[in-house]
Scaffold this active site. Structure first.
Site, PDB file in Angstrom:
ATOM      1  CB  CYS A 238     -36.080 -10.497  13.836  1.00 16.91           C
ATOM      2  SG  CYS A 238     -34.597 -11.484  13.632  1.00 16.91           S
TER       3      CYS A 238
ATOM      4  CB  THR B 194     -31.214 -12.326  15.140  1.00 18.15           C
ATOM      5  OG1 THR B 194     -31.554 -13.522  15.857  1.00 18.15           O
ATOM      6  CG2 THR B 194     -29.812 -12.437  14.607  1.00 18.15           C
TER       7      THR B 194
ATOM      8  CB  CYS C  28     -35.387 -17.034  18.702  1.00 24.01           C
ATOM      9  SG  CYS C  28     -35.625 -17.339  16.928  1.00 24.01           S
TER      10      CYS C  28
HETATM   11  N1  DGL Z   1     -36.654 -15.091  14.579  1.00 21.74           N
HETATM   12  C1  DGL Z   1     -35.391 -14.529  14.769  1.00 21.74           C
HETATM   13  C2  DGL Z   1     -35.117 -13.999  16.145  1.00 21.74           C
HETATM   14  O1  DGL Z   1     -36.037 -13.619  16.840  1.00 21.74           O
HETATM   15  C3  DGL Z   1     -34.179 -15.053  14.060  1.00 21.74           C
HETATM   16  C4  DGL Z   1     -34.067 -16.462  13.677  1.00 21.74           C
HETATM   17  C5  DGL Z   1     -32.922 -16.669  12.718  1.00 21.74           C
HETATM   18  O2  DGL Z   1     -33.076 -16.264  11.575  1.00 21.74           O
HETATM   19  O3  DGL Z   1     -31.873 -17.207  13.124  1.00 21.74           O
HETATM   20  O4  DGL Z   1     -33.989 -13.899  16.564  1.00 21.74           O
END
Ligand code: DGL
Length: 282
Positions: free
Chosen positions: A82, A84, A196
Site C-alpha cells: 500500500c 499510502t 495506488c
Molecule cells: N491501495 C492503497 C495504496 O496503494 C490505498 C488505497 C486507500 O485505501 O485509499 O495507496
C-alpha cells in the site's frame, strides 16, 4: 493451513497488507517471484480507504496490523502492499520491529523517468500519498528530469473496494482529464504511474482515456524482487514446497473473496492454494 507452530525460519509466512483488496496486485507479483512461499494477506477493509484519512490514523492502523501478523501468524517479513501506508508509516514500522524485514512501496517515478520519451508523466495516487513528505522528497529529486502531472484520486480506491463500476468509470474520466493530454507527441503525457495498488485492477478503464500508446507503470514486480533479495540476505527464502495464501479481512470477508476470485492469479491445478477469506479482528 496453519501458520503457527514449530516452523523453521524459512517456512514461516510472509505478511502482506493493504487497506483492502488493492494489495492483491502486489501479491500476484510476489507469488510469481516467490512460488514456494506462504503468504498471509490482510485486507484492512473495515478501515478502508486509507487514502483520505490522516497520517496518524493510517500509522495507527498499520501498527495494529503489523503486530497482529507478527503475534498471531509469526511472519518472517512484512510487505506493505500500500503506497499510502508506506508513506505514512514505514519509518515507524521499521523502528518498532527492527528485526523484521519490512518492504514498502512508493509510486514508481524513477522507472517512469527512465522510460518516458516526452518526459511528461502522470501520477495517480491517494491524497495521503501525494501530500506526504516522502513523496514530495522523491518528486523534488526528479524535478529537473521530467514534468509530473500529479492527481490525487479521492474516492477511487473506495469505489474499487466496493466494485462500484459506474463510479469507477466516472472517476477515471475525471482524473484522466485532470492529468492533461495523453499521447506520444512532444508535451504530451506518455507515461502513467499507478501510484495506488488498487489501480492496476482498473487499468482497462483508464486505458479508455489515455489511448493504447501510453505506458502504465506499477510497482508489483520490483517489490517482489526486493522481497526476494531481503529474504536471501537473511537466509529466510523458501526454496522448496508448495506455496500457499491465507486471506484475512478485518471486514466481512465476501468482498475479499470475490476480489480474490477475480484478481488473484492462481495456478491451474487441483489444489486451491488460496484459502477462502476469513474475517478477523486486528
Ligand atoms: N491501495 C492503497 C495504496 O496503494 C490505498 C488505497 C486507500 O485505501 O485509499 O495507496
Amino acid at each position: 493451513m496453519t501458520h503457527a507452530g514449530n516452523l523453521t525460519s524459512a517456512d514461516r509466512p510472509i505478511g502482506v497488507f493493504d487497506s483492502g483488496v488493492g494489495g492483491l496486485s502486489v501479491l500476484n507479483a510476489l507469488r510469481e517471484e516467490l512460488p514456494h512461499e506462504r503468504f498471509v494477506y490482510f485486507a484492512d477493509s473495515a478501515h478502508a480507504p486509507y487514502g483520505e484519512r490522516g497520517d496518524a490514523y493510517v500509522g495507527e492502523r498499520s501498527g495494529v496490523v503489523a503486530r497482529y501478523l507478527l503475534e498471531t501468524h509469526r511472519i518472517k517479513a512484512l510487505v506493505v502492499a500500500c503506497n499510502t501506508a508506506t508513506a505514512a508509516a514505514i519509518h515507524r514500522l521499521r523502528a518498532d520491529h527492527p528485526a523484521l524485514p519490512v518492504i514498502g512501496l512508493e509510486p514508481a517515478l524513477k522507472p517512469a523517468v527512465a522510460l518516458s520519451r516526452t518526459k511528461h508523466i502522470a501520477v495517480m495516487a491517494t491524497r495521503v500519498t501525494v501530500e506526504s513528505r516522502k513523496f514530495e522528497t522523491l518528486r523534488a529529486s526528479l524535478a529537473a528530469e521530467a514534468t509530473f502531472h500529479i492527481v490525487p484520486c479521492d474516492g477511487l480506491a473506495g469505489a474499487i473496494e466496493q466494485s462500484d463500476a459506474p463510479r469507477i468509470a466516472a472517476l477515471c474520466e475525471q482524473y484522466a482529464g485532470a492529468a492533461g493530454i495523453f499521447g506520444s507527441d512532444a508535451g504530451q503525457i506518455d507515461t502513467l504511474v499507478l501510484g495506488c495498488t488498487h489501480y492496476p485492477f482498473i487499468a482497462n478503464e483508464l486505458r479508455r482515456h489515455t489511448g493504447e500508446a501510453v505506458r502504465f507503470i506499477d510497482t508489483g514486480s520490483p517489490v517482489a524482487q526486493q522481497t526476494r533479495r531481503r529474504l536471501s540476505q537473511t537466509g529466510q527464502l523458501a526454496t522448496q514446497g508448495e506455496g500457499a495464501v491465507l486471506l484475512l479481512s478485518s471486514a466481512a470477508p465476501e468482498s475479499l473473496d470475490s476480489a480474490t476470485s477475480r484478481w488473484l492469479a492462481l495456478p491451474a491445478g487441483p489444489a486451491r492454494l488460496a484459502q477462502t477469506a476469513i474475517a478477523v479482528t486486528a
